[in-house]
Write an enzyme that holds these catalytic residues in place. Sequence first.
Site, PDB file in Angstrom:
ATOM      1  N   CYS A  25       0.838  -1.204   0.000  1.00  0.00           N
ATOM      2  CA  CYS A  25       0.000   0.000   0.000  1.00  0.00           C
ATOM      3  C   CYS A  25       0.871   1.252   0.000  1.00  0.00           C
ATOM      4  O   CYS A  25       1.352   1.682   1.061  1.00  0.00           O
ATOM      5  CB  CYS A  25      -0.935  -0.022   1.211  1.00  0.00           C
ATOM      6  SG  CYS A  25      -1.971   1.447   1.291  1.00  0.00           S
ATOM      7  N   CYS A  40      -0.486   4.145   2.090  1.00  0.00           N
ATOM      8  CA  CYS A  40      -0.390   3.961   3.547  1.00  0.00           C
ATOM      9  C   CYS A  40       1.051   4.159   4.016  1.00  0.00           C
ATOM     10  O   CYS A  40       1.289   4.754   5.061  1.00  0.00           O
ATOM     11  CB  CYS A  40      -0.815   2.550   3.966  1.00  0.00           C
ATOM     12  SG  CYS A  40      -2.239   1.907   3.130  1.00  0.00           S
ATOM     13  N   ASP A  41       2.012   3.621   3.279  1.00  0.00           N
ATOM     14  CA  ASP A  41       3.384   3.519   3.785  1.00  0.00           C
ATOM     15  C   ASP A  41       4.389   4.418   3.074  1.00  0.00           C
ATOM     16  O   ASP A  41       5.547   4.509   3.502  1.00  0.00           O
ATOM     17  CB  ASP A  41       3.863   2.058   3.658  1.00  0.00           C
ATOM     18  CG  ASP A  41       2.980   1.114   4.457  1.00  0.00           C
ATOM     19  OD1 ASP A  41       2.443   1.543   5.490  1.00  0.00           O
ATOM     20  OD2 ASP A  41       2.818  -0.053   4.034  1.00  0.00           O
TER      21      ASP A  41
END
Length: 307
Positions: A131, A134-135
Amino acid sequence: MYDLVIIGSGPAGMAAAIYAARAELSFVVLEKGVSGGQVLNTSDVDNYPGLPEISGFDLAEKFEAHAKHCGAEIRMAEVTDLEKIAGGFRIGLDSEDPVETKTIIIATGAQPRKLGCPGEDEFAGMGVSYCATCDGAFFRNREVVVVGGGNTAVEDAIFLARGCKKVTIVHRRDAFRASKTLVTALKKTPNIEIAYDCVVSEIRGEDAVTGVALTNVRTGEYKVVPADGVFIAVGTNPVNLGWQDSIPCDASGYFLAGEDCATQVPGIYAAGDVRTKDLRQIVTAAADGANAVYHVEQYLAELAAEQ
Ligand code: NAP
């Protein structure tokens, strides 16, 4: 007994909830995690009509808010099993009593596929991610690798290039599957390097990822690209809840269903990415939610006429 249980709260599930509410059905949405589905993992959505340049997170929030505004109840519970009962189905839940319903719309979507190379599991969460939105922030000013050639991989590479020093996108062929607009943007981004015809042989590291070993499938050349992060975007697998033995699926595990979203089990519908279809997009998932409810209403009318 509910008229309808919707499983999953991504675009298909939320569209189904909006249509079910407007059809005045008694229904509940079951969601095991955070509402939104895969849209939450998308940085910028630029192809949903009427909402240009919206972030995936914001779009997911809008879907949920809209469904709740229409009166949808979204209950946090994980579905464990399915049983046919008189007049409908009983759905087992992990945290509470089972729910009974006349019909079901399965809108559970899909989840990231793994590469299956050495180091992938070992460095999961220590440089290996599925992701980018997200990261990605953890890799600001660092070098990263993105694996894949579809829309997700190309979008991820463009997104990561905004904050990372260098992004190498690794694709196993010499042409991307992603849309032309995205590929043009990819090629125009100066800090993105493209490694065509390459597969990941190994993800290397010690405490965390330090590099990715690539093999060129045409020349056999082997090289290690230094990287602190590896973003894997090589497609998805359906979340079919392990129900493929009771509800017919294709060879990849997607529920067999056409535009009416009807599976081969009367009363059970599959909407969005979890059903067999040519184009898996947010807009086609949302359309499925609407179509599924339309056919649920017809099915319920037939059930009522029989009684
Ligand atoms: P996808 O379109 O299935 O692409 C997967 C990519 O990974 C392909 O390029 C494939 O290579 C490669 N791949 C698969 N297995 C591999 C392996 N073991 N090793 C190396 N490479 C591998 O998946 P996606 O990009 O996640 O997209 C999923 C769906 O969501 C698609 O329908 C996509 O259009 C849609 N989507 C749309 C948008 C958008 O419209 N903005 C954004 C994201 C996703 P090959 O090309 O050689 O098969």
